[in-house]
Design a protein around this motif. Structure first.
Motif, mmCIF file in Angstrom:
data_model
loop_
_atom_site.group_PDB
_atom_site.id
_atom_site.type_symbol
_atom_site.label_atom_id
_atom_site.label_comp_id
_atom_site.label_asym_id
_atom_site.label_seq_id
_atom_site.Cartn_x
_atom_site.Cartn_y
_atom_site.Cartn_z
ATOM 1 N N ASP B 210 40.469 43.035 36.190
ATOM 2 C CA ASP B 210 40.102 42.541 37.564
ATOM 3 C C ASP B 210 41.251 42.188 38.558
ATOM 4 O O ASP B 210 42.450 41.607 37.848
ATOM 5 N N THR B 211 40.944 41.911 39.754
ATOM 6 C CA THR B 211 42.089 41.390 40.885
ATOM 7 C C THR B 211 42.698 40.296 40.429
ATOM 8 O O THR B 211 43.955 40.286 40.145
ATOM 9 N N HIS B 212 41.856 39.431 40.104
ATOM 10 C CA HIS B 212 42.382 37.939 39.853
ATOM 11 C C HIS B 212 43.452 37.842 38.623
ATOM 12 O O HIS B 212 44.326 37.405 38.472
ATOM 13 N N HIS B 221 46.942 45.838 40.089
ATOM 14 C CA HIS B 221 45.360 45.828 40.219
ATOM 15 C C HIS B 221 44.976 47.089 39.323
ATOM 16 O O HIS B 221 45.402 48.119 39.456
#
Lengths: 262, 262
Positions: B210-212, B221
């Protein structure tokens, strides 16, 4: 997180510095990941037998999380293709991951027997000169013909893995007429040689699927793939089967037991 | 493949139907994948000790492939972040994947000892009430405090994994003052309890970050991540360490031996 939520978070809190805002966003992202991992485990372990996750408020209470964190965690699982939200129903499990054992050496049809029928689409099959690294591992002379097989393997009709297989030709020839559509190569090799398989050296990696592999596996571009390289030996030690297997990451897990002393 | 190549392919071949064109493109993509898998193996096995791959024409001869196929295979490895092309030098190995054993239970610093120093950035650490699935697996009452630790682990300074760890508080309290920056939790647990670890139940998956998580791991990403869930027990059978580990897919491989009879 929709912008309206973000505004609501900060309403009535007075002046909020950018740094504090960032810290809070990072904290929530961390908490969402933490919660998503727990829910993923529950999901893979069959913890939601009716296929529906508890309501967001229940999850928030159970996991002492805010509803925003719960929503964000569910978004992570949705992005992985594991759950979906249905209006009026809630969050439902949409994908099952099938467990593949790391404890003993089994063919795909054997290991997934209880989960459905494995069928194989043979995309390519035929003798081809062994490149040096294949020849070395199968202990044949470089350039000697080996049997090359490329199969798309399905479970219950859905693509599960793309397998590239090299087999020494003395055994491979007997495979040419075999029912590869419905039978594991492992089983065929044991039948042909009249002996059991012994051990396999495996390597696992996570890679992003290239465009073409993704298309074959009917997965999104760049989908995470569990790559398994496996060199399988007969009980007498002879290497007989070199495979490069791309499992769809959203359809398989590998499980096993490790011991502190080997 | 640049458009100019595609045109050159078809020059002088007379009328080519769309179907034949597609079949040829599919064949080349299949062959490129096949070659990329062999080169990946060589690369991971340290088969290019000077860090440079042979010239495209040499690879084409060695692997009986066209230069277009070789180029496409190298593009696949480049997209995985394993190699890069340097003008005037050729194709160079840019990323190493480190081998993590699947044969016995080891901490990260132990297993990668010969490859460099593992350091840990402790992002979060403190007691927190155990959610039901954590409590169940650690055999504590739900809601009892457990020690939660979140660490970003680096090898030679580069992010390798993001680890979420839950430990029963009677052992966790002793960890609070320990040198978690430089020491494996495994080693600390053995020191605290005065007994060896016994076994661990593990599950491996490939997921898109996921992005985080990607940002924390300094990965692109959606980068493929090797997720390891591991419940480790002391030699006496008590579960003491539940971890959710995200390894950067481009930095780690897991290797082991499987046997036909368990």
């Amino acid at each position: 997180m929709p912008p309206s939520d973000r505004i609501r978070d900060h309403a009535g809190q007075g002046a909020t510095t950018v740094a504090a805002h960032r810290a809070r966003r990072r904290l929530r992202a961390d908490q969402a990941r933490q919660l998503a991992d727990l829910l993923r485990h529950q999901l893979l372990a069959g913890g939601f037998p009716d296929g529906t996750l508890p309501h967001e408020t229940t999850l928030a209470t159970d996991y002492r999380a805010t509803r925003n964190t719960v929503r964000q965690a569910l978004d992570l699982l949705r992005a992985e293709g594991l759950v979906d939200r249905l209006p009026g129903v809630g969050t439902v499990v949409v994908a099952r991951k099938y467990p593949h054992g790391l404890d003993c050496l089994m063919g795909l049809a054997e290991t997934l027997r209880e989960h459905g029928r494995v069928t194989n689409e043979v995309r390519t099959m035929g003798p081809a000169p062994a490149p040096a690294p294949v020849a070395e591992r199968l202990q044949v002379k470089p350039g000697t013909d080996v049997l090359y097989i490329e199969r798309l393997r399905r479970l219950g009709g859905l693509p599960l893995s793309l397998d590239l297989t090299y087999i020494p030709l003395d055994l491979g020839t007997a495979l040419l007429g075999a029912d590869l559509e419905n039978t594991d190569v492992f089983r065929l090799l044991e039948t042909i040689t009249g002996q059991r398989l012994g051990h396999a050296a495996i390597t696992l990696e996570a890679v992003n699927a290239d465009t073409h592999s993704a298309a074959v596996l009917e997965a999104p571009h760049g989908a995470a793939v569990l790559m398994l390289e496996r060199l399988t030996h007969l009980a007498d030690g002879r290497p007989v089967d070199l495979e490069f297997i791309r499992f769809r990451g959203d359809r398989i897990t590998m499980s096993g037991l490790l011991h502190r002393s080997a």
